[in-house]
Design an enzyme around this catalytic site. Structure first.
Site, PDB file in Angstrom:
ATOM      1  N   ASP A  24       0.828  -1.221   0.000  1.00  0.00           N
ATOM      2  CA  ASP A  24       0.000   0.000   0.000  1.00  0.00           C
ATOM      3  C   ASP A  24       0.858   1.265   0.000  1.00  0.00           C
ATOM      4  O   ASP A  24       0.436   2.307   0.509  1.00  0.00           O
ATOM      5  CB  ASP A  24      -0.907   0.004   1.235  1.00  0.00           C
ATOM      6  CG  ASP A  24      -0.112  -0.025   2.539  1.00  0.00           C
ATOM      7  OD1 ASP A  24       0.941  -0.683   2.578  1.00  0.00           O
ATOM      8  OD2 ASP A  24      -0.540   0.621   3.515  1.00  0.00           O
ATOM      9  N   LYS A  98      -5.497   0.701   2.473  1.00  0.00           N
ATOM     10  CA  LYS A  98      -4.979   1.739   3.365  1.00  0.00           C
ATOM     11  C   LYS A  98      -5.931   2.938   3.256  1.00  0.00           C
ATOM     12  O   LYS A  98      -6.196   3.423   2.156  1.00  0.00           O
ATOM     13  CB  LYS A  98      -3.594   2.149   2.884  1.00  0.00           C
ATOM     14  CG  LYS A  98      -3.018   3.391   3.527  1.00  0.00           C
ATOM     15  CD  LYS A  98      -1.879   3.890   2.607  1.00  0.00           C
ATOM     16  CE  LYS A  98      -1.286   5.190   3.052  1.00  0.00           C
ATOM     17  NZ  LYS A  98      -0.300   5.009   4.098  1.00  0.00           N
ATOM     18  N   LYS A 137      -6.365  -0.372   6.743  1.00  0.00           N
ATOM     19  CA  LYS A 137      -5.196  -0.031   7.566  1.00  0.00           C
ATOM     20  C   LYS A 137      -5.124   1.470   7.797  1.00  0.00           C
ATOM     21  O   LYS A 137      -5.440   2.255   6.905  1.00  0.00           O
ATOM     22  CB  LYS A 137      -3.922  -0.489   6.849  1.00  0.00           C
ATOM     23  CG  LYS A 137      -2.640  -0.078   7.580  1.00  0.00           C
ATOM     24  CD  LYS A 137      -1.399  -0.357   6.757  1.00  0.00           C
ATOM     25  CE  LYS A 137      -0.673   0.947   6.457  1.00  0.00           C
ATOM     26  NZ  LYS A 137       0.658   0.739   5.854  1.00  0.00           N
ATOM     27  N   GLU A 178      -2.581   0.341  13.486  1.00  0.00           N
ATOM     28  CA  GLU A 178      -1.113   0.385  13.372  1.00  0.00           C
ATOM     29  C   GLU A 178      -0.530   1.632  14.043  1.00  0.00           C
ATOM     30  O   GLU A 178      -0.417   2.686  13.419  1.00  0.00           O
ATOM     31  CB  GLU A 178      -0.677   0.340  11.898  1.00  0.00           C
ATOM     32  CG  GLU A 178       0.848   0.366  11.749  1.00  0.00           C
ATOM     33  CD  GLU A 178       1.340   0.335  10.312  1.00  0.00           C
ATOM     34  OE1 GLU A 178       0.535   0.477   9.384  1.00  0.00           O
ATOM     35  OE2 GLU A 178       2.560   0.181  10.123  1.00  0.00           O
ATOM     36  N   LYS A 220      -1.215  -4.005  14.401  1.00  0.00           N
ATOM     37  CA  LYS A 220       0.031  -4.015  13.615  1.00  0.00           C
ATOM     38  C   LYS A 220       1.047  -3.126  14.314  1.00  0.00           C
ATOM     39  O   LYS A 220       1.116  -1.927  14.069  1.00  0.00           O
ATOM     40  CB  LYS A 220      -0.248  -3.521  12.197  1.00  0.00           C
ATOM     41  CG  LYS A 220       0.991  -3.399  11.318  1.00  0.00           C
ATOM     42  CD  LYS A 220       0.645  -3.329   9.843  1.00  0.00           C
ATOM     43  CE  LYS A 220       1.871  -3.038   9.015  1.00  0.00           C
ATOM     44  NZ  LYS A 220       1.670  -3.257   7.591  1.00  0.00           N
ATOM     45  N   SER A 262       7.642  -4.272   9.312  1.00  0.00           N
ATOM     46  CA  SER A 262       9.088  -4.550   9.349  1.00  0.00           C
ATOM     47  C   SER A 262       9.894  -3.295   9.674  1.00  0.00           C
ATOM     48  O   SER A 262      10.976  -3.393  10.255  1.00  0.00           O
ATOM     49  CB  SER A 262       9.575  -5.215   8.061  1.00  0.00           C
ATOM     50  OG  SER A 262       9.366  -4.417   6.925  1.00  0.00           O
ATOM     51  N   GLY A 263       9.423  -2.144   9.290  1.00  0.00           N
ATOM     52  CA  GLY A 263       9.931  -0.878   9.807  1.00  0.00           C
ATOM     53  C   GLY A 263      11.364  -0.500   9.453  1.00  0.00           C
ATOM     54  O   GLY A 263      11.910   0.414  10.064  1.00  0.00           O
ATOM     55  N   GLY A 264      11.988  -1.211   8.517  1.00  0.00           N
ATOM     56  CA  GLY A 264      13.373  -0.882   8.167  1.00  0.00           C
ATOM     57  C   GLY A 264      14.351  -1.962   8.595  1.00  0.00           C
ATOM     58  O   GLY A 264      15.561  -1.829   8.398  1.00  0.00           O
TER      59      GLY A 264
HETATM   60  P1  13P Z   1       7.211  -1.963   6.388  1.00  0.00           P
HETATM   61  O1  13P Z   1       7.123  -3.444   6.668  1.00  0.00           O
HETATM   62  O2  13P Z   1       8.054  -1.638   5.193  1.00  0.00           O
HETATM   63  O3  13P Z   1       7.522  -1.169   7.610  1.00  0.00           O
HETATM   64  O4  13P Z   1       5.761  -1.538   5.915  1.00  0.00           O
HETATM   65  C1  13P Z   1       4.668  -2.009   6.595  1.00  0.00           C
HETATM   66  C2  13P Z   1       3.606  -1.003   6.588  1.00  0.00           C
HETATM   67  O5  13P Z   1       2.538  -1.248   6.100  1.00  0.00           O
HETATM   68  C3  13P Z   1       3.887   0.297   7.206  1.00  0.00           C
HETATM   69  O6  13P Z   1       2.694   1.003   7.355  1.00  0.00           O
END
Ligand code: 13P
Length: 341
Positions: A24, A98, A137, A178, A220, A262-264
């Protein structure tokens, strides 16, 4: 609201062995990803790339329970005219959307953000439901730094998340809630733990105030993890142990599942952390992935915008999805990380 139906979808989203593909990326974010592989971010290229992922039958049917789409994508058709949403459904996966409209500066709180998009959300949700979306989301962003986050930022973002979640459930759509605490700083893992705990507690307080049904949502969160620039990086075992402890303290057992961002983190770190948590076991909720970068970096690189690379892109995607699927059951081993061509 039909809570039994919402619960059924939420449970399906966190089916053991499967997780969610976060595809998204906003137009700005996908441009950044395409820049990295030297592909121009045109509407057709974005469509071709996402069509490649959704037609990856191996990955989609075995390991991907749901896909988060961006507004442009949910209305797009594949090259042969089939709506992209239909490709996802045909693979046995659930389309999601999203719905937040990004962030704005938070007045009186320098450096902090509030996520916007509540105006007209009820009407937008209705259209997305008609198009096939069964979950949504909304991402709140909390940064760690000197003097931040403020309670103001935590509070307004938690309030908006709960408003969004209540509107989703009224529209028969499962909300992914999230609240992301960024891992960009130089903070140690314990600071991330403490801030995330405050954010989660406030979020669940708001969800209760606004009568959100916990059985009909998916959380999330970020993991409890060292800041990227912290010289002392916590081990996989420490991340897993602290994340599980933190979530147990904050997330009611009525929530069917938790799907991490995953956040980086690198691809393999994201997999190893999820796997280590599931190896701890004895958890009140399912723990799985809702990765963007950690699922897509490899297929993006393998594809690089060339039609002759579609099969290689799909193989790379299937491999990462497979590894994370194993991690969602605590069955991954680093030895399985063979190189895929
Ligand atoms: P990442 O796993 O790249 O952090 O993305 C997940 C996501 O949807 C962030 O809003």
């Amino acid at each position: 609201m039909n809570l039994a139906e919402l619960n059924k979808i939420a449970v399906a989203m966190v089916t053991p062995g499967k997780g969610i593909l976060a595809a998204d990326e906003s137009s700005g974010t996908i441009k950044k990803r395409f820049d990295a592989i030297k592909v121009e971010s045109t509407e057709d290229n974005r469509r071709d790339y996402r069509e490649m992922l959704f037609r990856s039958t191996e990955a989609m049917s075995k390991y991907i329970s749901g896909v988060i789409l961006y507004d442009e994508t949910i209305w797009q058709n594949a090259k042969d005219g089939t709506p992209l949403v239909k490709l996802i459904e045909q693979a046995g996966s659930i389309p999601g959307i999203k719905v937040d409209e990004g962030t704005q500066a938070l007045p009186q709180c320098p450096g902090e953000l509030v996520t916007v998009g509540l105006d007209k959300l009820a009407e937008r949700l209705k259209k997305y439901y008609e198009r096939g979306a069964r979950f949504a989301k909304w991402r709140a962003v909390i940064d760690i730094g000197s003097g931040i986050p403020t309670m103001t930022a935590i509070s307004v973002n938690a309030h908006a998340l709960a408003r969004y979640a209540a509107l989703c459930q009224a529209a028969q759509i499962v909300p992914i809630v999230e609240p992301e605490v960024l891992m960009d700083g130089d903070h140690v893992i314990d600071r991330c733990y403490e801030v995330t705990q405050r954010v989660l507690n406030k979020t669940f307080q708001e969800l209760r105030v606004q009568r959100v049904e916990l059985e009909g949502m998916v959380l999330k969160p970020n993991m409890a993890i060292s800041g990227k620039k912290c010289p002392k990086q916590a081990s996989v075992a420490e991340v897993a142990e602290k994340t599980v402890r933190m979530l147990k303290a904050c997330v009611p057992a009525a929530v069917p599942g938790i799907a991490f961002l995953s956040g980086g983190q690198s691809d393999e770190e994201a997999t190893a952390h999820l796997d280590a948590m599931n190896k701890i076991g004895n958890l009140p909720w399912k723990l799985t992935f809702s990765y963007g970068r950690a699922l897509q970096a490899a297929p993006q690189k393998a594809w690089s915008g060339k039609s002759e690379n579609v099969a290689a892109g799909q193989r790379a995607f299937a491999h990462r999805a497979h590894m994370n699927g194993l991690a969602s059951r605590g069955n991954w081993e680093s030895g399985l990380e063979k190189k895929v061509a």
